[in-house]
Design a protein around this motif. Structure first.
Motif, short mmCIF file in Angstrom:
data_model
loop_
_atom_site.label_atom_id
_atom_site.label_comp_id
_atom_site.label_asym_id
_atom_site.label_seq_id
_atom_site.Cartn_x
_atom_site.Cartn_y
_atom_site.Cartn_z
N HIS A 1 50.47 52.08 52.91
CA HIS A 1 49.71 52.83 51.91
C HIS A 1 50.63 53.74 51.10
CE1 HIS A 1 45.88 51.44 53.45
NE2 HIS A 1 46.25 51.77 54.68
N ARG A 2 50.33 53.86 49.79
CA ARG A 2 51.12 54.70 48.89
C ARG A 2 50.27 55.87 48.41
NH1 ARG A 2 53.01 52.92 43.99
NH2 ARG A 2 55.08 53.82 44.20
N PHE A 3 50.93 57.02 48.27
CA PHE A 3 50.27 58.22 47.78
C PHE A 3 51.14 58.87 46.72
CE2 PHE A 3 48.69 57.43 52.01
CZ PHE A 3 47.33 57.63 51.88
N TYR A 4 50.49 59.69 45.89
CA TYR A 4 51.21 60.42 44.84
C TYR A 4 51.27 61.89 45.19
CZ TYR A 4 51.86 63.06 40.52
OH TYR A 4 52.29 63.96 39.59
N VAL B 1 52.81 55.96 59.22
CA VAL B 1 53.88 55.97 58.22
C VAL B 1 53.30 55.53 56.88
CG1 VAL B 1 56.11 54.99 57.56
CG2 VAL B 1 55.64 55.50 59.97
N VAL B 2 53.62 56.28 55.83
CA VAL B 2 53.13 55.98 54.49
C VAL B 2 54.28 56.13 53.49
CG1 VAL B 2 50.78 56.76 55.01
CG2 VAL B 2 52.44 58.38 54.07
N ARG B 3 54.02 55.69 52.27
CA ARG B 3 54.98 55.88 51.18
C ARG B 3 54.41 56.88 50.20
NH1 ARG B 3 58.53 50.74 50.63
NH2 ARG B 3 59.19 51.67 48.67
N VAL B 4 55.30 57.69 49.61
CA VAL B 4 54.89 58.70 48.63
C VAL B 4 55.85 58.63 47.44
CG1 VAL B 4 54.54 61.15 48.19
CG2 VAL B 4 53.99 60.21 50.44
N PHE B 5 55.29 58.69 46.22
CA PHE B 5 56.14 58.76 45.03
C PHE B 5 55.80 60.03 44.26
CE2 PHE B 5 52.29 56.70 43.65
CZ PHE B 5 52.09 57.09 42.34
N ASP B 6 56.77 60.52 43.47
CA ASP B 6 56.61 61.82 42.82
C ASP B 6 56.32 61.73 41.33
OD1 ASP B 6 59.05 61.03 41.81
OD2 ASP B 6 60.14 62.84 42.40
N ASP C 1 43.36 70.91 55.60
CA ASP C 1 42.83 70.89 54.23
C ASP C 1 43.80 70.17 53.30
OD1 ASP C 1 40.63 72.24 55.05
OD2 ASP C 1 41.37 74.21 54.46
N LYS C 2 45.08 70.20 53.67
CA LYS C 2 46.11 69.45 52.96
C LYS C 2 46.91 68.67 53.99
CE LYS C 2 46.96 72.23 48.81
NZ LYS C 2 48.00 72.91 48.01
N VAL C 3 47.25 67.46 53.64
CA VAL C 3 48.04 66.63 54.55
C VAL C 3 49.51 67.01 54.41
CG1 VAL C 3 48.83 64.30 55.06
CG2 VAL C 3 46.42 64.71 54.54
N GLU C 4 50.15 67.23 55.55
CA GLU C 4 51.59 67.53 55.58
C GLU C 4 52.32 66.28 56.06
OE1 GLU C 4 54.84 70.28 58.01
OE2 GLU C 4 52.69 70.83 58.05
N LEU C 5 53.33 65.88 55.29
CA LEU C 5 54.13 64.70 55.59
C LEU C 5 55.58 65.09 55.81
CD1 LEU C 5 52.76 62.51 52.66
CD2 LEU C 5 51.97 62.42 55.02
N GLU C 6 56.23 64.38 56.71
CA GLU C 6 57.67 64.55 56.91
C GLU C 6 58.40 63.38 56.26
OE1 GLU C 6 61.02 64.68 60.49
OE2 GLU C 6 58.87 64.56 60.98
N ILE C 7 59.38 63.71 55.43
CA ILE C 7 60.17 62.67 54.77
C ILE C 7 61.10 62.03 55.78
CG2 ILE C 7 61.86 62.14 52.98
CD1 ILE C 7 60.73 64.46 51.35
N VAL C 8 60.98 60.74 55.96
CA VAL C 8 61.87 60.00 56.86
C VAL C 8 63.12 59.56 56.11
CG1 VAL C 8 62.09 57.97 58.34
CG2 VAL C 8 59.92 59.22 58.25
N GLU C 9 62.92 58.97 54.95
CA GLU C 9 64.04 58.57 54.11
C GLU C 9 63.56 58.27 52.70
OE1 GLU C 9 65.88 54.97 55.36
OE2 GLU C 9 63.99 53.95 55.78
N LYS C 10 64.50 58.35 51.76
CA LYS C 10 64.21 57.98 50.39
C LYS C 10 64.34 56.46 50.26
CE LYS C 10 65.36 59.18 45.61
NZ LYS C 10 66.26 60.00 44.73
N GLU C 11 63.44 55.85 49.49
CA GLU C 11 63.45 54.40 49.35
C GLU C 11 63.42 54.01 47.89
OE1 GLU C 11 60.22 52.71 51.57
OE2 GLU C 11 61.38 52.76 53.42
#
Length: 245
Positions: A2-5, A37-42, A57-67
Motif C-alpha cells: 500500500h502507498r500513502f502520501y 510495511v507500507v510505501r510513502v511518497f512526499d 489520531d495520526k499514524v506514525e511510521l518509521e522510515i526503513v529505507e529510501k526507494e
C-alpha cells in the motif's frame, strides 16, 4: 504494498506522520495494523519504505529505507491547459493527466466555457485530492502541479515570453489548424491547450495564432468530446515527445 502520501512538512529524520485523510484510510478502510510495511511518497519525487510504528489520531511510521518511485517522471515536461468542464468530466481529465505523466495542469476559463467557479478554493482542494489519489494508484512520487484557474486571454498573454525562450505551445481545435504531423516541439518542454465543451471562439483562435501558438486539427475531422480530446492529446504528446512507449 500500500502507498500513502505525506507532505514534506510531516517527514522528520526517520519518522513520517500521516495526516487525517491518510490516517483514516490506513486505519478504517485498509485496516492495517502496527508492524505492517507500507510505501510513502512526499510529492516531491521521494519515496520511502516504512514500518507502521503507532496508530493513534495520526499514524506514525518509521522510515526503513529510501526507494525508487514505482513510476519514473516523464522525460517531457508537459503542461496540459484545459477548458473547465462540468463536474466529473473534469475530475476524469485531471486523474488521467496524472496517470499520463503530465507535469503541470492549468484549468482555463474560455468564452464558451459552461462552468462558473463560485468557490475557487474549494474546487482547487477537490482537484488536489484527485491528484494525490491518482498519484497513489499510478506510482508517481511527484505530484502534478495544479495552477489556479485563469481566463484564456490572460493565459496566452503570458505565453509569448515562454515561446521566445523555446517553449512550445500547441492548441487543439476542431477547425483552422494544421496536421499534428507538422508540429514542432523544441527541447523537452511543451504546453498543450484543449478547449471546453463549446469549442473555441474565432477571436480566441486568432489571438492564439497571433501569439505564435501552433494550432492543430485532427486530420480525419473526427469530433471528440472535450474530456476525450484532453486525454488523447496528453497521450499523443507522451508518445511522440515523451517516454510512453
Amino acid at each position: 504494498m500500500h502507498r500513502f502520501y505525506a507532505s514534506s512538512e510531516n517527514i522528520f529524520d526517520d519518522r513520517i506522520f500521516l495526516d487525517f485523510d491518510e490516517t483514516n484510510h490506513l486505519k478504517n478502510v485498509l485496516r492495517l495494523s502496527e508492524g505492517h510495511v507500507v510505501r510513502v511518497f512526499d510529492g516531491n519525487g521521494n519515496e520511502f519504505r516504512c514500518l507502521i510504528k503507532r496508530i493513534t489520531d495520526k499514524v506514525e511510521l518509521e522510515i526503513v529505507e529510501k526507494e525508487e518511485p514505482l513510476a519514473k517522471e516523464s522525460t517531457l515536461d508537459l503542461r496540459l491547459a484545459v477548458g473547465i468542464l462540468k463536474g466529473e468530466k473534469f475530475d476524469l481529465v485531471i486523474q488521467k493527466a496524472v496517470e499520463l505523466g503530465v507535469g503541470c495542469f492549468t484549468p482555463l476559463l474560455t468564452k464558451r466555457c459552461q462552468v462558473k467557479i463560485n468557490d475557487p478554493k474549494r474546487k482547487l482542494e477537490r482537484w488536489q485530492k484527485i491528484i494525490i489519489q491518482a498519484s497513489k494508484q499510478c506510482g508517481r512520487a511527484k505530484l502534478m502541479k495544479l495552477e489556479n484557474p485563469v481566463f484564456f486571454n490572460e493565459f496566452i498573454k503570458k505565453c509569448s515570453e515562454n515561446i521566445r525562450a523555446g517553449e512550445s505551445y500547441i492548441l487543439f481545435s476542431e477547425r483552422n489548424g494544421i496536421s499534428i504531423a507538422n508540429i514542432t516541439v523544441l527541447g523537452n518542454k511543451a504546453t498543450a491547450i484543449v478547449g471546453a465543451e463549446g469549442g473555441w471562439d474565432d477571436e480566441e483562435l486568432q489571438s492564439a495564432s497571433e501569439k505564435g501558438i501552433q494550432i492543430v486539427t485532427f486530420s480525419n475531422k473526427r469530433i471528440l468530446r472535450a474530456e476525450t480530446a484532453a486525454i488523447v492529446v496528453a497521450t499523443i504528446f507522451q508518445n511522440r515527445f515523451g517516454d510512453l512507449f
